[in-house]
Write an enzyme that holds these catalytic residues in place. Structure first.
Site, PDB file in Angstrom:
ATOM      1  N   ARG A 117      -6.697 -48.913  -4.753  1.00 59.83           N
ATOM      2  CA  ARG A 117      -6.879 -47.417  -5.031  1.00 59.83           C
ATOM      3  C   ARG A 117      -7.747 -47.189  -6.277  1.00 59.83           C
ATOM      4  O   ARG A 117      -8.697 -46.288  -6.297  1.00 59.83           O
ATOM      5  CB  ARG A 117      -5.496 -46.967  -5.266  1.00 59.83           C
ATOM      6  N   HIS A 142      -4.525 -32.481   4.095  1.00 57.05           N
ATOM      7  CA  HIS A 142      -5.026 -32.333   2.596  1.00 57.05           C
ATOM      8  C   HIS A 142      -6.363 -31.374   2.602  1.00 57.05           C
ATOM      9  O   HIS A 142      -7.145 -31.291   1.697  1.00 57.05           O
ATOM     10  CB  HIS A 142      -5.265 -33.655   1.890  1.00 57.05           C
ATOM     11  N   ASN A 184      -1.704 -43.009   4.241  1.00 62.93           N
ATOM     12  CA  ASN A 184      -3.145 -41.947   3.841  1.00 62.93           C
ATOM     13  C   ASN A 184      -4.319 -43.017   4.422  1.00 62.93           C
ATOM     14  O   ASN A 184      -4.426 -44.086   4.243  1.00 62.93           O
ATOM     15  CB  ASN A 184      -2.923 -41.854   2.227  1.00 62.93           C
ATOM     16  N   CYS A 209       3.110 -34.720   5.938  1.00 68.24           N
ATOM     17  CA  CYS A 209       2.593 -34.580   4.622  1.00 68.24           C
ATOM     18  C   CYS A 209       3.665 -33.416   4.132  1.00 68.24           C
ATOM     19  O   CYS A 209       4.003 -32.439   4.693  1.00 68.24           O
ATOM     20  CB  CYS A 209       1.067 -34.133   4.575  1.00 68.24           C
ATOM     21  N   ASP A 210       3.933 -33.412   2.620  1.00 69.78           N
ATOM     22  CA  ASP A 210       4.750 -32.350   2.159  1.00 69.78           C
ATOM     23  C   ASP A 210       4.054 -31.390   1.343  1.00 69.78           C
ATOM     24  O   ASP A 210       4.589 -30.257   0.867  1.00 69.78           O
ATOM     25  CB  ASP A 210       5.790 -33.054   0.931  1.00 69.78           C
ATOM     26  N   TYR A 221      -4.933 -29.577  -2.630  1.00 67.52           N
ATOM     27  CA  TYR A 221      -6.330 -30.461  -2.672  1.00 67.52           C
ATOM     28  C   TYR A 221      -7.336 -29.933  -2.199  1.00 67.52           C
ATOM     29  O   TYR A 221      -8.559 -30.353  -2.511  1.00 67.52           O
ATOM     30  CB  TYR A 221      -5.809 -31.587  -1.504  1.00 67.52           C
TER      31      TYR A 221
END
Length: 444
Positions: free
Chosen positions: A83, A192, A137, A158-159, A241
């Protein structure tokens, strides 16, 4: 029923386990991970949490999957070290460094799709009746890739959408509306990348009332992130996002100017946690709880500071999160009360203007029958155009990962709306290939 958690040594696994109360259909939890040390640390945390289903851990994928009713996928290919590369390569090219949105998400998807497809093939072989709940993801992209093997038995979660809906409902309650436990939420987008376009109470859309009230709008973090005037201009509440699309320059400046990226922060924090848990397993839960509180409080911190959005509300930090979404999904699929949930599913005809096979994020009816996406109202051109462009990027990324095509990988980077030059796209591709062996292996 057996629940298998892939990425079972992941830091957030205890959240899922704690959500499995007496009403859960799950009687056994199997943790799978490729890192035995991480598995041991999380197993120690779960033992100290107590009160839940029986837990065992394994590094054998087929053993973990065999006989599972549900498979929760939360793997991270290349870990948090990967990441940090996703973030830093992008920032070095002057574009957004974020793990799921923009070039970082493309790089993450390129190296994750092949692994996710291998997992899907093993599920098909040893647990063909299982439902796969994907939180890996980029969630929409990975769900779409796994559906090539498993069809509609893969559902992404997704939250972010439910958190947005809850904040909007609280704001309406503050305006005196009796919202009730389950208002009708009109939400549409990709993972997102979506908007809350309506919130119906007793059949009437009350979102315009919320948008018209300064104080109510100021109570919603997403509105503070992108600006109240812009929210009113588009007539919808954006997923958090979308800050990266609507305030791109501010986001790049804030993330690039921070002492560390989000990935670097989490990498250092989690290395400490796993080392401490290995050295003192008896205090694993205590250390995990402290690290989790720090993690939650710092979520999107640089964006909130740059936009003036302020600190996260206590009720947002304490919210149910993705683990509650997973629990409700499993309960409904197991014959519990049918419910409407915002999920990542095959589009069909739910979102006009997007391909039928595209995975979209929309309200769905969930029950013992399965998951049925609900039709959404046609989108205005700007919103639909953005979704079409990003979906084309996602589909090029999947195909590049499957075929090893440099051309498709370059096209994915170059056509993303957050990448402003084909030259930059080539630098991104070269940088990721040089620093991420998984991408070099896929693309040659």
């Amino acid at each position: 029923m057996k629940l298998t958690i892939l990425g079972g040594g992941g830091f957030r696994v205890p959240l899922v386990y704690r959500a499995l109360g007496d009403s859960s259909p799950i009687s056994e939890v199997v943790l799978h991970d490729v890192a035995p040390g991480r598995l041991a640390a999380i197993q120690a945390v779960l033992e100290q949490v107590g009160g839940g289903p029986a837990v065992r851990a394994t590094t054998d994928l087929d053993d973990a999957l065999a006989g599972a009713r549900f498979v929760f996928s939360a793997i991270r290919v290349d870990g948090l070290a990967g990441r940090t590369v996703d973030e830093r390569v992008a920032l070095s090219c002057g574009v957004l460094g974020q793990e799921t949105t923009g070039p970082g998400g493309i790089a993450y998807g390129l190296r994750t799709v092949p692994v996710a497809l291998r997992v899907a093939e093993r599920v098909a072989a040893v647990a063909p009746d299982a439902w796969v709940i994907n939180f890996t993801n980029p969630a929409g992209m990975i769900t779409e890739a796994m559906q090539r093997v498993l069809g509609e038995r893969v559902v992404g979660i997704c939250d972010s959408p439910i958190g947005l809906a809850q904040r909007a409902a609280r704001a309406l309650t503050g305006l005196g509306f009796d919202v009730g436990p389950e208002p009708v939420v009109e939400y549409v987008g990709l993972n997102h990348l979506g908007w809350l376009r309506g919130l119906r109470v007793d059949g009437a859309d009350r979102l315009p009332d919320l948008l018209a009230d300064d104080a109510a709008l100021a109570s919603i973090e997403e509105a503070r992130l992108v600006g109240a005037d812009w929210v009113r201009a588009i007539g919808a509440l954006p997923n958090e996002y979308l800050y990266y699309f609507y305030r791109t320059r501010e986001a790049v400046a804030a993330i690039g100017g921070a002492e560390s990226t989000r990935g670097e922060y989490l990498l250092a924090q989690q290395e400490r946690f796993y080392a401490d848990a290995a050295a003192d397993p008896a205090r694993a839960l205590e250390r995990w709880t402290r690290a989790r509180a720090e993690r939650d409080a710092s979520y999107m911190a640089e964006s909130r500071e740059a936009s003036g959005a302020g600190e996260r509300a206590a009720e947002d930090v304490a919210g149910g999160g993705y683990q509650q979404v997973a629990l409700e999904l499993m309960a409904a699929l197991s014959g519990g009360e049918p419910r409407t949930m915002i999920l990542d599913v095959r589009n069909g005809a739910a979102v006009p203007g997007l391909p039928a096979e595209a995975v979209v994020e929309v309200p769905c009816l969930v029950g013992a029958h399965g998951v049925t996406p609900l039709a959404t109202a046609p989108l205005p051109g700007a919103m639909l155009g953005l979704l079409q462009q990003v979906k084309a990027v996602e589909q090029d990324t999947i195909e590049a990962a499957v075929t090893g095509s440099d051309v498709l990988a370059l096209r994915a980077f170059a056509q993303h709306p957050l990448v402003d030059s084909v030259g930059v796209a080539q630098r991104l591709l070269d940088g990721y290939r040089a620093q991420l062996p998984g991408i070099a292996e896929i693309l040659g």
